[in-house]
Structures are given as structure tokens and as C-alpha cells.
Design an enzyme around this catalytic site. Structure first.
Site, short mmCIF file in Angstrom:
data_model
loop_
_atom_site.label_atom_id
_atom_site.label_comp_id
_atom_site.label_asym_id
_atom_site.label_seq_id
_atom_site.Cartn_x
_atom_site.Cartn_y
_atom_site.Cartn_z
N GLY A 11 0.85 -1.19 0.00
CA GLY A 11 0.00 0.00 0.00
C GLY A 11 0.88 1.24 0.00
CG ASP A 159 -6.49 1.01 18.68
OD1 ASP A 159 -7.30 1.81 18.19
OD2 ASP A 159 -6.09 0.00 18.09
CG HIS A 187 -7.24 -2.01 14.82
ND1 HIS A 187 -6.95 -0.89 15.53
CD2 HIS A 187 -7.54 -1.58 13.58
CE1 HIS A 187 -7.08 0.17 14.75
NE2 HIS A 187 -7.44 -0.24 13.56
P1 NDP Z 1 -4.44 4.16 4.11
O1 NDP Z 1 -2.99 4.13 3.84
O2 NDP Z 1 -5.03 5.34 4.79
O3 NDP Z 1 -4.88 2.87 4.97
C1 NDP Z 1 -4.42 1.59 4.64
C2 NDP Z 1 -5.03 0.55 5.53
O4 NDP Z 1 -4.68 0.80 6.90
C3 NDP Z 1 -6.56 0.48 5.50
O5 NDP Z 1 -6.91 -0.91 5.46
C4 NDP Z 1 -6.96 1.08 6.81
O6 NDP Z 1 -8.16 0.51 7.30
C5 NDP Z 1 -5.84 0.60 7.66
N1 NDP Z 1 -5.75 1.18 8.99
C6 NDP Z 1 -5.47 0.47 10.11
N2 NDP Z 1 -5.48 1.23 11.17
C7 NDP Z 1 -5.79 2.46 10.76
C8 NDP Z 1 -5.98 3.66 11.43
N3 NDP Z 1 -5.89 3.74 12.73
N4 NDP Z 1 -6.27 4.74 10.71
C9 NDP Z 1 -6.40 4.65 9.39
N5 NDP Z 1 -6.24 3.52 8.71
C10 NDP Z 1 -5.95 2.43 9.38
O7 NDP Z 1 -5.28 3.88 2.80
P2 NDP Z 1 -5.09 4.46 1.33
O8 NDP Z 1 -6.35 4.11 0.65
O9 NDP Z 1 -4.55 5.81 1.31
O10 NDP Z 1 -3.93 3.55 0.75
C11 NDP Z 1 -4.05 2.18 0.59
C12 NDP Z 1 -3.12 1.76 -0.51
O11 NDP Z 1 -3.07 0.34 -0.49
C13 NDP Z 1 -3.56 2.17 -1.91
O12 NDP Z 1 -2.46 2.74 -2.58
C14 NDP Z 1 -3.96 0.85 -2.55
O13 NDP Z 1 -3.70 0.82 -3.94
C15 NDP Z 1 -3.05 -0.08 -1.82
N6 NDP Z 1 -3.34 -1.51 -1.85
C16 NDP Z 1 -2.26 -2.30 -2.05
C17 NDP Z 1 -2.37 -3.63 -2.10
C18 NDP Z 1 -1.14 -4.39 -2.35
O14 NDP Z 1 -0.05 -3.88 -2.13
N7 NDP Z 1 -1.25 -5.62 -2.82
C19 NDP Z 1 -3.66 -4.30 -1.91
C20 NDP Z 1 -4.74 -3.40 -1.65
C21 NDP Z 1 -4.57 -2.04 -1.62
P3 NDP Z 1 -9.61 1.17 7.06
O15 NDP Z 1 -9.95 0.95 5.61
O16 NDP Z 1 -10.47 0.38 7.99
O17 NDP Z 1 -9.50 2.62 7.42
#
Ligand code: NDP
Length: 333
Positions: A11, A159, A187
Site C-alpha cells: 500500500g 489505540d 483492532h
Molecule cells: P491508508 O494508507 O489510509 O490505509 C491503509 C489501511 O490501513 C486500511 O486498510 C486502513 O483501514 C488501515 N488502517 C489500520 N489502522 C488504521 C488507522 N488507525 N487509521 C487509518 N487507517 C488504518 O489507505 P489508502 O487508501 O490511502 O492507501 C491504501 C493503498 O493500499 C492504496 O495505494 C492501494 O492501492 C493499496 N493496496 C495495495 C495492495 C497491495 O499492495 N497488494 C492491496 C490493496 C490495496 P480502514 O480501511 O479500515 O481505514
């Protein structure tokens, strides 16, 4: 001079990674003498964005950061990694049911588990941040049988940090004067932020947080709810989920795992339950742990559990057992 280690962030084009990558490159997680190669995994449509992130990483001009490897291929991303931050996950979309979210993520963490199994170092330390983090860690481990279960963890440190900050504000002390706050369980909104064993130091003298507050009621009601709902409060204000604080917490989690916890302190990490505190085995449950430098974590033993705490622990453990059952259902299809 120390040899560089490979560190993967998934991500990598996302919000949390954006704040996390700087910390890794600056040496606040693996230490000021440990050079790193950053492996950046994201999905194919994000490769252009990732290019921009790579440019910014280059422009940091930080000497510890050696190679930068942006990729959409898990085989490349997980190659010889010593540490893994699994941040990327399928985000919750409006109208999406918990089950749909779980199904999408089971697939992602299956693929990444298999890649860890094949390509990562066998002593790799894995931190899952992407939600549902605890169950994602469970799935990931299931598909990486050659890596010890103890090397998988999920993040509840944000948390913990939130709970510590809230207590410090309430007690009107600096945040580092509050110690030993615990996050138990998942979580999710069933997590149990527990200050019963926490301590506060005021003008050199240390006492228990419940004694200092002199009101158990607040700790069992408003405090718990505030921590459980803090993420939603940030979203409501920022129109985006917490990223800076989540990234900082991910860095804290990995740094303490890598370098060890401070003497006389413990931190919360979601790890495989070994049955401690009567929690069912084979779920990834947040416990208080201590860590020796470059060692394994140990779950803190022997804390007294009140009847109130026991009821909270049961609820969050039940939720994790349900998530596990749903995840395995998806996998059998
Ligand atoms: P973020 O970077 O903001 O968040 C990523 C993940 O962290 C989400 O699942 C989010 O959960 C989680 N999370 C856990 N704790 C927290 C917290 N306290 N606060 C916020 N988030 C938390 O998401 P973006 O959408 O900006 O970025 C995600 C990236 O991941 C994108 O670039 C996407 O393309 C990529 N991605 C990559 C994959 C891979 O590498 N194979 C697979 C899928 C996606 P929640 O949704 O519950 O907020």
C-alpha cells in the site's frame, strides 16, 4: 558499517505509507546506523503515483536509504525482506458489508502470505496494519507455514497511543508520564482499552491511574468509548482517515519489536494467542508484551483481570473467532 536490510511496505502509494516511509528512511525505526533498502508494493493502477513517492524519497537525501524498489509484483517486493509493513488492504466502501470486506482482504493476505513464505527471510518481522488487521495477520500466517507464527503481528499501537494521550490530558500530565495502558483484543470497536494497570508519574511520584483519577466509572465508560470512536472522530473532522498517527504508531510498534521495550514498561501488540488470560488459541489478539532487544516478545503474565475486564475480553475474543470462521469459509470456496 552495517549491511542494509530489505524492508517492504505494501500500500506504498497510500496515505499511511506516505508518513511511514519518511520515518523508515530517517532511521527512527531500525536505528540511526541501519541502512535500508525500501521495497514498495502497490497495485498496478497505483504505479504512477508510486513513481512520485519514489521521487520524493530520493529528494529526502537521507544517507540511510539505499535502494528503492517500486513494484506491483509480490515476488520482487518480498525478496529477502527482514521486516514487512502490510499496510495495503481493500478499503471499506459505503454500503459494503463486513463480509465483503473480509472476502476481498482474505485474497490479498493469502497472496502476500504465500510470497512471504517463498521469498522473505525466515526471521522476518511482519506487522499488519490494513484492516481487518488481526484476521488479515492470521490468514497471512496460514499461507506462510515456513515462518514462525511469532513473527506475525497486527497493530493496536495507535489505540494504545490514543489511550495514553487521553489519560495524560485528563490527568494534566505530559504524555510520557503515563505508562502501561493496555489494548486488549481486536483492532475494532470491540477492543478493550484498559487503564486498570496503568501508572502516572506526577512530580517524581508514581501511582496507579485509577487511584489518581479517583473515579473508576469514567475509565469504564467515557474513556473506553472515546478511544473506540477516536478513528471515526478523525474521519469526521479531516474527511479522511487518520494517517499520520497511524504511521507513527506502526513505526513505534516495529521499533519496539526490533530494539526492545523500555525496562519496566510494556506495549500492546496483536499476536497469536497462546491461551494466556484464558483467550482462545489461534486467534491474533492484542496483549501487553515485553521485548528483549533483538528478541522475541513475551506476553506479560499474571495481571489481575476484574469481572468488568473479563466481560470485555470475552466480547472481543468472540468477535475474532467469528472473523476467523468467516475467513475460513471464504478460503474453502
Ligand atoms: P491508508 O494508507 O489510509 O490505509 C491503509 C489501511 O490501513 C486500511 O486498510 C486502513 O483501514 C488501515 N488502517 C489500520 N489502522 C488504521 C488507522 N488507525 N487509521 C487509518 N487507517 C488504518 O489507505 P489508502 O487508501 O490511502 O492507501 C491504501 C493503498 O493500499 C492504496 O495505494 C492501494 O492501492 C493499496 N493496496 C495495495 C495492495 C497491495 O499492495 N497488494 C492491496 C490493496 C490495496 P480502514 O480501511 O479500515 O481505514
Amino acid at each position: 558499517p552495517m549491511k542494509p536490510i530489505n524492508v517492504v511496505v505494501t500500500g506504498a502509494a497510500g496515505q499511511i505509507a506516505y508518513s511511514l516511509l519518511y520515518q523508515l528512511a530517517a532511521g527512527t525505526v531500525f536505528g540511526p546506523d541501519q541502512p535500508i533498502n525500501l521495497h514498495l508494493l502497490d497495485i498496478p493502477v497505483m504505479m504512477k503515483v508510486l513513481e512520485g513517492v519514489v521521487m520524493e524519497l530520493e529528494d529526502l537525501a537521507l544517507p540511510l536509504l539505499r535502494e528503492i524498489v517500486p513494484t506491483a509484483d509480490p515476488a520482487v517486493a518480498f525478496k529477502d525482506v527482514a521486516a514487512a509493513f502490510l499496510v495495503g488492504a481493500m478499503p471499506r466502501k459505503e454500503g459494503m458489508e463486513r463480509k465483503d470486506l473480509l472476502a476481498a482482504n482474505v485474497e490479498i493476505f493469502k497472496v502476500q502470505g504465500e510470497a512471504l513464505d517463498k521469498y522473505a527471510k525466515k526471521d522476518v518481522k511482519i506487522l499488519v496494519v490494513g484492516n481487518p488487521a488481526n484476521t488479515n495477520a492470521l490468514i497471512c500466517s496460514h499461507y506462510a507455514p515456513s515462518i514462525p507464527k511469532q513473527n506475525f503481528s497486527a497493530m493496536t499501537r495507535l489505540d494504545q497511543n490514543r489511550a495514553q494521550a487521553a489519560l495524560a490530558a485528563r490527568l494534566n500530565v505530559q504524555v510520557d508520564q503515563v505508562k502501561k495502558v493496555i489494548i486488549w483484543g481486536n483492532h475494532s470497536s470491540t477492543q478493550y482499552p484498559d487503564a486498570a494497570h496503568a501508572t502516572v508519574t506526577v512530580q517524581g511520584s508514581t501511582k496507579s491511574v485509577p487511584a489518581a483519577l479517583n473515579q473508576d466509572n469514567w475509565l469504564q465508560t467515557t474513556f473506553v468509548e472515546t478511544i473506540q470512536k477516536r478513528g471515526a472522530a478523525v474521519i469526521a473532522a479531516r474527511k479522511m482517515s487518520s494517517a499520520m498517527s497511524a504511521a507513527k504508531a506502526a513505526g513505534d510498534h516495529m521499533r519496539d519489536w526490533w530494539m526492545g521495550t523500555k525496562p519496566g514498561e510494556y506495549v500492546s501488540m496483536a499476536v497469536f494467542s497462546d491461551g494466556s488470560y484464558g483467550i482462545p488459541e489461534n486467534i491474533v489478539f492484542s496483549f501487553p508484551v515485553t521485548i528483549e532487544p533483538h528478541g522475541q516478545y513475551k506476553i506479560v503474565q499474571g495481571l489481575p483481570i476484574s469481572e468488568f475486564a473479563r466481560s470485555k475480553l470475552t466480547v472481543t475474543a468472540n468477535e475474532l473467532e467469528e472473523e476467523r470462521a468467516e475467513a475460513y469459509k471464504v478460503l474453502q470456496k
